[in-house]
Design a protein around this motif. Structure first.
Motif, PDB file in Angstrom:
ATOM      1  N   GLY A   1      27.422 -31.014  20.648  1.00 26.41           N
ATOM      2  CA  GLY A   1      27.285 -30.537  22.121  1.00 26.41           C
ATOM      3  C   GLY A   1      26.748 -31.978  23.926  1.00 26.41           C
TER       4      GLY A   1
ATOM      5  N   ASP B   1      25.450 -34.138  24.578  1.00 25.15           N
ATOM      6  CA  ASP B   1      24.552 -34.948  25.391  1.00 25.15           C
ATOM      7  C   ASP B   1      24.858 -35.928  26.445  1.00 25.15           C
ATOM      8  OD1 ASP B   1      22.036 -36.389  25.810  1.00 25.15           O
ATOM      9  OD2 ASP B   1      20.981 -34.762  25.306  1.00 25.15           O
TER      10      ASP B   1
ATOM     11  N   ARG C   1      23.212 -38.011  28.381  1.00 20.25           N
ATOM     12  CA  ARG C   1      22.500 -39.213  28.479  1.00 20.25           C
ATOM     13  C   ARG C   1      22.867 -39.827  27.082  1.00 20.25           C
ATOM     14  NH1 ARG C   1      15.689 -38.287  26.952  1.00 20.25           N
ATOM     15  NH2 ARG C   1      16.731 -37.385  25.620  1.00 20.25           N
ATOM     16  N   TRP C   2      23.078 -39.886  25.865  1.00 20.79           N
ATOM     17  CA  TRP C   2      23.081 -40.004  24.397  1.00 20.79           C
ATOM     18  C   TRP C   2      24.514 -40.552  24.290  1.00 20.79           C
ATOM     19  CZ3 TRP C   2      26.862 -38.539  21.731  1.00 20.79           C
ATOM     20  CH2 TRP C   2      27.187 -38.520  20.316  1.00 20.79           C
TER      21      TRP C   2
ATOM     22  N   ALA D   1      16.204 -34.833  30.278  1.00 16.20           N
ATOM     23  CA  ALA D   1      17.552 -35.826  30.860  1.00 16.20           C
ATOM     24  C   ALA D   1      17.179 -36.536  32.599  1.00 16.20           C
ATOM     25  CB  ALA D   1      18.690 -35.055  30.945  1.00 16.20           C
TER      26      ALA D   1
ATOM     27  N   VAL E   1      24.228 -32.940  18.488  1.00 17.36           N
ATOM     28  CA  VAL E   1      24.589 -34.217  20.142  1.00 17.36           C
ATOM     29  C   VAL E   1      25.751 -34.221  20.075  1.00 17.36           C
ATOM     30  CG1 VAL E   1      21.354 -35.636  19.929  1.00 17.36           C
ATOM     31  CG2 VAL E   1      23.591 -36.611  19.282  1.00 17.36           C
TER      32      VAL E   1
ATOM     33  N   VAL F   1      16.192 -37.050  21.826  1.00 14.34           N
ATOM     34  CA  VAL F   1      17.366 -36.346  21.946  1.00 14.34           C
ATOM     35  C   VAL F   1      17.720 -35.772  20.383  1.00 14.34           C
ATOM     36  CG1 VAL F   1      18.465 -37.910  23.620  1.00 14.34           C
ATOM     37  CG2 VAL F   1      19.637 -38.069  20.424  1.00 14.34           C
TER      38      VAL F   1
END
Length: 873
Positions: free
Chosen positions: A461, A463, A465-466, A248, A458, A445
């Motif tokens: 969570g 994420d 960046r995603w 990340a 994801v 990811v």
């Protein structure tokens, strides 16, 4: 900062005009030159870096030098992360983002100077940006200043393209000492993604040695994240940080921060250039690099581990001398160093070029001709890219970008992913489509090979960046299409289990390379006729070429779209991006619609699923099947929807029967007997099978062919070639339904049909079947060798024969095999007179006692020829 960097000595020279700057690592070309240009000239200075991590780091470093925060005078823009303000004069971007800006605004309004940093790395986007900038400057912006920078001496090609001078900053900032550390025992060379564990043991030993013998932090170069993890385990208690592209952004930035304690930083090639890892005095270089490889025929990519080029080794060593004198430990010998390639392969030579080709088409140069590209793209890779873009509806038949192609380009993703987003959003909602495509754009990811499970993980969570990329894609979709509010308000739908269908079979290929049904069957004795299914294509366009507004629908939808659960939504989006990777189970693995076999990794949660939509697969050297790395379970109905362009009906006729098949590319969906196949297909199949098995022969057919072959050899045209292929082509198969009924009589009739008229009337003269001999016998001529016909005759039947007979209109003397009474050759000759004079006396002496009842006259030239023996006394 510890003194004035050498680059300051050439800033004034750079201010005079467009140039190529060559400066060793650590001389400040990335951080000192842009501020100097911003001070000397009006307009924004845009600095293009090949990697996001380098763009962020360069912006932070320049801002720190000014005592400012990022986003004030100095800012950056990378995919999913932008920090600029109203007073930003220097903006650091990735080369990919610069290409997008050039396509949207070729004049680069408000920009005074563009710096292409580390252009020697030869990424696709760097080559495109350079070519586009040169043409924009020539045609639209003669005032635009261009500066290409490089840490290697291979700058002449860039100077020629830019029509610019080379400005060199000589010397290095600090001395870097080299320590050669080859392995003490042989290790296996890297193969695909595999690196010999013994070599990784060696790298870890070298790191420990450098840790003991040197001061300062260590920067260790390894080919990939897997090797980083392996060496990290081997280093045990040493304090280790890691730096690679899968991290990340926050973790990447943390590795570049100053630490209070000594450490080892394990990094990939992302740390080669444009970055200063603070505190590093020692570099340990494994000498390995990871590069892309593309199987264009199968549409699959892979990574290969190779020896790093000498230029890369210089770049890596330079990291040790950025802040003070340093040392580089190279895990190979000085002798091996001399054999390294001088420069790494440019990405254009080895990469998949669909996005590259779309950018060229949108710029107005579909094949790159006329652009100042450092290297022309390979023809084969460009043909595959053009085929894919045409199927996506992104370019027309002439390779020019369509309106749809321009919209796909503005998405800022690979054309296949842009297609999935554009066509999938109306079907699954823009939010869900953007979320899945964000995973496809950066599959790192995903944990595991189940994309639907990774999506849920994801999403739960969060994420960062995603999420940033998903939000960017959604905004890009709405900006590009003007469509908003097409999300389902009810939230995620429950997963659904795919349904099973029948067995798969071989067939035609669509995707990277097309294989026609008839071509696939060549040599197999079968003929296929293919008809497309519903008339759909990958572009969402109808037969007239106009883009349709309706979303893909399942069969049976009545004016609306059936909502897909998350699992099938993910699979549909994969299928829209990679329809040739829709796959159905076969044997112990899967057959993809493109015709390639694939297999799940051991222990995969997707095991047992009858259908998969495969997002990521690679085929390593020496492996027959591709390895599935990321996929989603799909059912046949959704696979049909995603792969509508690959649906076809195939009539397959063999020498023993006929069937009709419905196929999804190479996957056979249904098959049934074809009771009344078209006669032309039957005959083509029979002829193909006959060609494979060969014509049927009997003695009469064989002799006729041999005589015709003799005429062909002696006279030439109009006598035909009578090889098997020609005979098969002339065999009359009318009324034949099975190959087993074709016999030698068909071959005889085929040969007679090949006889040239009127020349055929002279066949018995040119190539007589039998020849008379002095005894009165008619003896058959052997034409097995058309260059040397043989006449086998007993010596007694040839008495009185002065001249060897000639055939072929007198052009060829037959080869006489003169036989004993037992039928064994005693002489082979084309010169009878010589035989009677010199050979016969010896034959007579040897055989007259063995065969006393046969005549053996002293003068055979005047003796009476006979087939009989002497009467008994």
């Amino acid at each position: 900062m510890g003194g004035v960097l050498p680059i300051s000595d050439v800033v004034d020279a750079l201010a005079a005009g467009t140039a190529v700057l060559v400066a060793p690592p650590g001389t400040g070309k990335t951080t000192l030159v842009p501020p100097a240009l911003a001070k000397a000239f009006d307009g924004k200075v845009v600095v293009a870096e090949p990697r996001r991590i380098a763009a962020r780091a360069a912006a932070r470093r320049m801002a720190d030098l000014r005592g400012e925060r990022v986003g004030a005078t100095v800012g950056y823009s990378v995919r999913g992360d932008r920090r600029v303000g109203p007073h930003t004069r220097i903006e650091v971007v990735t080369t990919g983002l610069l290409v997008q800006r050039l396509l949207a605004d070729p004049e680069l309004a408000g920009v005074g100077t563009v710096v292409l940093d580390e252009c020697h790395e030869r990424h696709l986007d760097t080559d495109l940006a350079l070519a586009f900038l040169i043409e924009a400057r020539q045609a639209l912006r003669p005032d635009l200043r261009l500066l290409a920078t490089s840490a290697t001496a291979d700058a002449h090609r860039f100077a020629e393209l830019l029509e610019a001078r080379i400005v060199a900053a000589d010397g290095v900032l600090h001395e870097v000492r080299t320590v050669w550390c080859p392995p003490g025992r042989p290790v296996r060379p890297p193969h695909g993604l595999h690196v010999d564990p013994a070599f990784l043991d060696h790298v870890a030993d070298v790191v420990r040695r450098a840790w003991r013998d040197e001061d300062g932090d260590l920067l260790v170069f390894l080919p990939g994240a897997g090797e980083i993890a392996a060496v990290r385990r081997r280093l045990g208690e040493l304090p280790v940080d890691v730096l690679h592209g899968r991290l990340a952004a926050g973790d990447q930035d943390a590795a570049l921060n100053i630490r209070s304690h000594r450490r080892v930083v394990l990094a990939t090639a992302v740390a080669e250039s444009s970055l200063t890892v603070p505190g590093v005095r020692v570099v340990v270089d494994s000498g390995l690099a990871r590069v892309p490889r593309t199987d264009h025929a199968r549409g699959l990519g892979s990574l290969a581990t190779v020896r790093a080029a000498r230029a890369s080794a210089v770049q890596r060593a330079g990291r040790a001398g950025r802040e003070a004198p340093g040392v580089v430990y190279r895990c190979w010998s000085a002798h091996d160093d001399e054999r390294l390639p001088a420069q790494p392969e440019p990405e254009v030579a080895v990469a998949e070029l669909t996005g590259f080709a779309l950018a060229l088409a949108c710029w107005g140069h579909p094949d790159g001709t006329g652009l100042a590209l450092p290297d022309p793209p390979p023809d084969a890779a460009m043909r595959v890219a053009r085929t894919t873009l045409t199927a996506l509806g992104a370019v027309d038949r002439d390779g020019r970008a369509t309106p749809r192609g321009h919209r796909m380009s503005r998405i800022g993703a690979h054309p296949r992913l842009a297609r999935a987003l554009l066509d999938g959003a109306p079907r699954v909602g823009s939010r869900r489509a953007a979320e899945v495509v964000a995973i496809l754009a950066d599959d790192t990811v995903a944990k595991g090979d189940d994309l639907a499970a990774a999506w849920r993980q994801v999403r739960d969570g969060r994420d960062p960046r995603w999420r940033a990329e998903a939000d960017r894609l959604r905004r890009a979709l709405e900006t590009t299409t003007g469509a908003t509010g097409i999300d389902d308000p009810a939230g995620p739908a429950p997963p659904a289990a795919p349904t099973a269908v029948g067995a798969a079979g071989p067939g035609a290929v669509l995707g990277g390379a097309a294989l026609d049904g008839a071509a696939a069957a060549a040599g197999s004795g079968r003929v296929s006729r293919r008809e497309s299914g519903a008339g759909a294509d990958m572009s969402g366009q109808g037969a007239g070429g106009a883009e349709t507004a309706a979303a893909p629908r399942r069969a049976g939808d009545a004016g609306g779209v059936v909502r897909l659960p998350d699992d099938l939504a993910a699979a549909l989006l994969i299928g829209l991006a990679y329809p040739e990777r829709l796959a159905r189970t076969r044997g112990g693995g899967y057959l993809m619609a493109g015709g390639t076999e694939a297999a799940l990794m051991s222990g995969s949660a997707l095991g047992g699923q009858p259908w998969l939509a495969i997002a990521v697969a690679d085929r390593q050297p020496g492996q027959a099947a591709a390895r599935i790395r990321l996929a989603a379970a799909i059912d046949e109905e959704t696979a049909r929807e995603a792969g509508a362009a690959l649906l076809s009906t195939v009539d397959d006729v063999t020498a023993e029967g006929a069937e009709r098949r419905e196929q999804l590319g190479a996957i056979v969906l249904r098959r049934w007997e074809l009771t009344d196949p078209p006669r032309e297909l039957v005959e083509r199949a029979l002829r193909a099978a006959l060609a494979k098995q060969g014509p049927r022969w009997n003695p009469d057919a064989t002799r006729l062919r041999q005589r015709m072959a003799f005429c062909r050899a002696v006279v030439g045209a109009p006598w035909p070639d009578v090889d098997d292929a020609a005979v098969v082509a002339h065999t009359d198969l009318s009324g034949v339904t099975k190959l087993s009924t074709v016999d030698a009589e068909h071959t005889v009739r085929a040969l007679r049909a090949m006889l040239p008229w009127p020349a055929a009337q002279h066949l018995d003269t040119l190539a007589p079947d039998r020849l008379p001999v002095p005894s009165g016998s008619l003896i058959r001529v052997d034409y097995s060798d058309p260059q040397a016909p043989v006449l086998a005759v007993k010596v007694q039947e040839a008495f009185g024969w002065a001249q060897t007979p000639r055939i072929g209109d007198g052009r060829v003397a037959v080869l006489l095999h003169l036989l004993s009474p037992a039928g064994r050759p005693v002489a082979v000759t084309r010169d009878l007179a010589s035989f009677w004079r010199t050979g016969y006396p010896q034959v007579r002496a040897e055989l007259r006692g063995r065969y006393p009842r046969h005549p053996w006259p002293e003068d055979p030239t005047t003796a009476t020829p006979t087939r009989r023996t002497n009467p008994r006394r």
